[in-house]
Write a protein that holds these residues in place. Structure first.
Motif, short mmCIF file in Angstrom:
data_model
loop_
_atom_site.label_atom_id
_atom_site.label_comp_id
_atom_site.label_asym_id
_atom_site.label_seq_id
_atom_site.Cartn_x
_atom_site.Cartn_y
_atom_site.Cartn_z
N GLU A 8 -27.19 23.65 -24.85
CA GLU A 8 -26.07 22.97 -25.50
C GLU A 8 -26.25 22.88 -27.01
O GLU A 8 -25.28 22.80 -27.75
CB GLU A 8 -25.89 21.55 -24.92
CG GLU A 8 -25.14 21.52 -23.61
CD GLU A 8 -24.87 20.10 -23.16
OE1 GLU A 8 -25.74 19.22 -23.42
OE2 GLU A 8 -23.82 19.85 -22.54
N LYS A 9 -27.49 22.91 -27.45
CA LYS A 9 -27.78 22.79 -28.88
C LYS A 9 -27.75 24.15 -29.59
O LYS A 9 -27.86 24.20 -30.82
CB LYS A 9 -29.15 22.13 -29.08
CG LYS A 9 -29.19 20.68 -28.58
CD LYS A 9 -30.56 20.07 -28.76
CE LYS A 9 -30.57 18.63 -28.24
NZ LYS A 9 -31.91 18.00 -28.39
N GLU A 10 -27.62 25.23 -28.82
CA GLU A 10 -27.56 26.55 -29.42
C GLU A 10 -26.20 26.78 -30.08
O GLU A 10 -25.16 26.33 -29.58
CB GLU A 10 -27.80 27.62 -28.35
CG GLU A 10 -29.22 27.67 -27.82
CD GLU A 10 -30.19 28.24 -28.84
OE1 GLU A 10 -30.08 29.43 -29.17
OE2 GLU A 10 -31.05 27.47 -29.32
N LYS A 11 -26.21 27.52 -31.18
CA LYS A 11 -24.99 27.79 -31.93
C LYS A 11 -24.00 28.58 -31.07
O LYS A 11 -24.37 29.56 -30.43
CB LYS A 11 -25.31 28.57 -33.20
CG LYS A 11 -24.15 28.66 -34.18
CD LYS A 11 -24.60 29.28 -35.49
CE LYS A 11 -23.45 29.31 -36.48
NZ LYS A 11 -23.86 29.90 -37.79
N GLY A 12 -22.74 28.15 -31.07
CA GLY A 12 -21.70 28.86 -30.34
C GLY A 12 -21.58 28.49 -28.89
O GLY A 12 -20.80 29.11 -28.15
N PHE A 13 -22.31 27.47 -28.43
CA PHE A 13 -22.28 27.08 -27.02
C PHE A 13 -20.85 26.75 -26.57
O PHE A 13 -20.13 26.01 -27.24
CB PHE A 13 -23.18 25.86 -26.79
CG PHE A 13 -23.11 25.32 -25.39
CD1 PHE A 13 -23.87 25.87 -24.38
CD2 PHE A 13 -22.27 24.25 -25.08
CE1 PHE A 13 -23.80 25.37 -23.08
CE2 PHE A 13 -22.20 23.74 -23.80
CZ PHE A 13 -22.97 24.30 -22.79
N PHE A 29 -21.43 31.75 -24.69
CA PHE A 29 -21.42 31.42 -26.10
C PHE A 29 -20.26 32.13 -26.78
O PHE A 29 -19.85 33.22 -26.36
CB PHE A 29 -22.73 31.84 -26.78
CG PHE A 29 -23.95 31.11 -26.30
CD1 PHE A 29 -24.29 29.88 -26.82
CD2 PHE A 29 -24.76 31.66 -25.31
CE1 PHE A 29 -25.41 29.19 -26.37
CE2 PHE A 29 -25.88 30.99 -24.86
CZ PHE A 29 -26.21 29.75 -25.39
N ASP A 30 -19.76 31.54 -27.83
CA ASP A 30 -18.73 32.18 -28.65
C ASP A 30 -19.33 33.43 -29.28
O ASP A 30 -20.29 33.36 -30.04
CB ASP A 30 -18.28 31.20 -29.75
CG ASP A 30 -17.11 31.73 -30.56
OD1 ASP A 30 -16.96 32.97 -30.69
OD2 ASP A 30 -16.35 30.91 -31.10
N ARG A 31 -18.78 34.59 -28.94
CA ARG A 31 -19.35 35.86 -29.40
C ARG A 31 -19.32 36.00 -30.91
O ARG A 31 -20.06 36.82 -31.48
CB ARG A 31 -18.62 37.04 -28.74
CG ARG A 31 -17.16 37.17 -29.13
CD ARG A 31 -16.45 38.21 -28.28
NE ARG A 31 -17.06 39.51 -28.37
CZ ARG A 31 -16.83 40.39 -29.35
NH1 ARG A 31 -16.02 40.07 -30.34
NH2 ARG A 31 -17.41 41.56 -29.34
N ARG A 32 -18.49 35.23 -31.59
CA ARG A 32 -18.37 35.34 -33.05
C ARG A 32 -19.51 34.64 -33.78
O ARG A 32 -19.87 35.02 -34.90
CB ARG A 32 -17.02 34.77 -33.52
CG ARG A 32 -15.80 35.49 -32.97
CD ARG A 32 -14.54 34.70 -33.22
NE ARG A 32 -14.58 33.40 -32.53
CZ ARG A 32 -13.62 32.49 -32.60
NH1 ARG A 32 -12.53 32.73 -33.33
NH2 ARG A 32 -13.72 31.34 -31.95
N THR A 33 -20.07 33.62 -33.15
CA THR A 33 -21.11 32.83 -33.82
C THR A 33 -22.42 32.79 -33.06
O THR A 33 -23.41 32.22 -33.56
CB THR A 33 -20.62 31.38 -34.02
OG1 THR A 33 -20.30 30.82 -32.73
CG2 THR A 33 -19.39 31.35 -34.91
N ALA A 34 -22.48 33.41 -31.89
CA ALA A 34 -23.67 33.32 -31.03
C ALA A 34 -24.85 34.09 -31.61
O ALA A 34 -24.70 35.00 -32.42
CB ALA A 34 -23.34 33.86 -29.64
#
Length: 319
Positions: A8-13, A29-34
């Motif tokens: 949950e703490k990873e970027k783009g979750f 994860f959001d593919r744009r920011t993951a």
């Protein structure tokens, strides 16, 4: 810290879902920011395939199959030990297609394999010389595989399989090749050049794993024919990836010890450049391939309607 708290703490979750069959999870994860994080899906494309054999599952038969299997492995190992870099490269790019073209199965096996058993976005140029060497060494080292023989026990369940028939499961993947590739990759932004290169490297590992599972499936099928003759019908029921990472065009998806249900004749040509998943469905998506679930100390096969039947272990092949 639990997996959920960490992810949950990873970027783009975006979301986290538990898997009821294997006790793992899928996270999007959001593919744009993951970030591409190879360690999450390691060992890459560890998976399990199921082969049915229309023959009564008797203990005496399994002993004969085991003997025939090891004889076949010895012969094929000698044939493949001289495979060079060019041959290994073909496994990285073709996946299950390489195995089928090399007589380890039939075209229909791709239809019951998730993603049709190949990621088209693999790029062997990102694989190190050392990793190539490991892939060559372990192609026929089956020590990381778990091969088990089962008896179908469906009772009143209506399955396209016969009660008391024999089944074979092949659990395995890319072996040490996955470890050495993953160890050489850094956690980087997925949208970066290095992130896309890492994604292509993981695709090479996934394709290699699909090829290896198909090789074992093909050898097992040959062994059955050696024992019973070619009149005995065998069929690949499914091949499911337990650990995998892929871009579905909407999000970057990681599965860890988890499966997804998929439809027959569904193929995926994931395109990391356009962001489209390229999935073509020729039948309604609700028609699902049977899939496997853990059930206490046994396995269960679940059909497209969610009905469950047992598989009772009768033997295991030492590898």
């Amino acid at each position: 810290m639990s997996d959920l708290n960490f992810l949950e703490k990873e970027k783009g979750f975006l979301r986290y879902r538990r898997d009821d069959c294997w006790g793992g999870y899928q996270v999007d994860f959001d593919r744009r920011t993951a970030f591409i994080n190879p360690s999450i899906a390691s060992p890459v494309n560890l998976g399990i395939s199921l082969l049915s054999v229309e023959q009564n599952a008797e203990k005496d038969y399994t002993l004969k199959i085991k003997e025939a299997f090891h004889l076949r492995v010895d012969k094929i190992t000698k044939r493949m030990k001289d495979m060079g870099k060019r041959g290994i490269k073909s496994l990285f790019t073709k996946g299950i297609r390489w195995a089928i073209d090399t007589a380890f199965g039939i075209e229909e096996d791709m239809q019951t394999t998730e993603f049709s058993g190949v990621f088209s976005f693999s790029d062997p140029t990102v694989i190190s010389y050392e990793a190539f060497g490991v892939a060559k060494d372990v192609i026929m080292d089956l020590s990381d595989f778990e091969i088990k023989l089962w008896r179908m026990d469906f009772n009143e369940m209506k399955m396209p399989l016969k009660n008391t028939d024999m089944a074979v499961t092949v659990l395995g993947g890319a072996g040490r090749f996955s470890d050495i590739v993953v160890d050489g990759l850094k956690k980087v932004e997925y949208s970066s050049d290095e992130g896309r290169a890492n994604y292509s490297a993981l695709a090479c590992v996934a394709n290699y794993a699909w090829a290896r599972r198909q090789i074992v499936k093909g050898i097992m099928e040959m062994s059955v024919f050696d024992v019973f003759g070619k009149s005995v019908r065998t069929r690949k029921i499914c091949d499911m990836s337990l650990n995998i990472v892929y871009d579905n065009g909407r999000s970057l998806v990681y599965r860890k010890n988890a499966i997804r249900k998929f439809s027959p004749f569904e193929t995926a040509d994931l395109d990391l450049r356009s962001g489209k998943d390229g999935i073509k469905r020729h039948l309604p998506s609700h028609i699902a391939i049977p899939h496997l679930c853990k059930y206490e100390n046994e396995l269960a096969i679940v059909d497209g309607n969610g009905e469950m039947g047992r598989m009772v272990l009768i033997d295991q092949l030492p590898t």
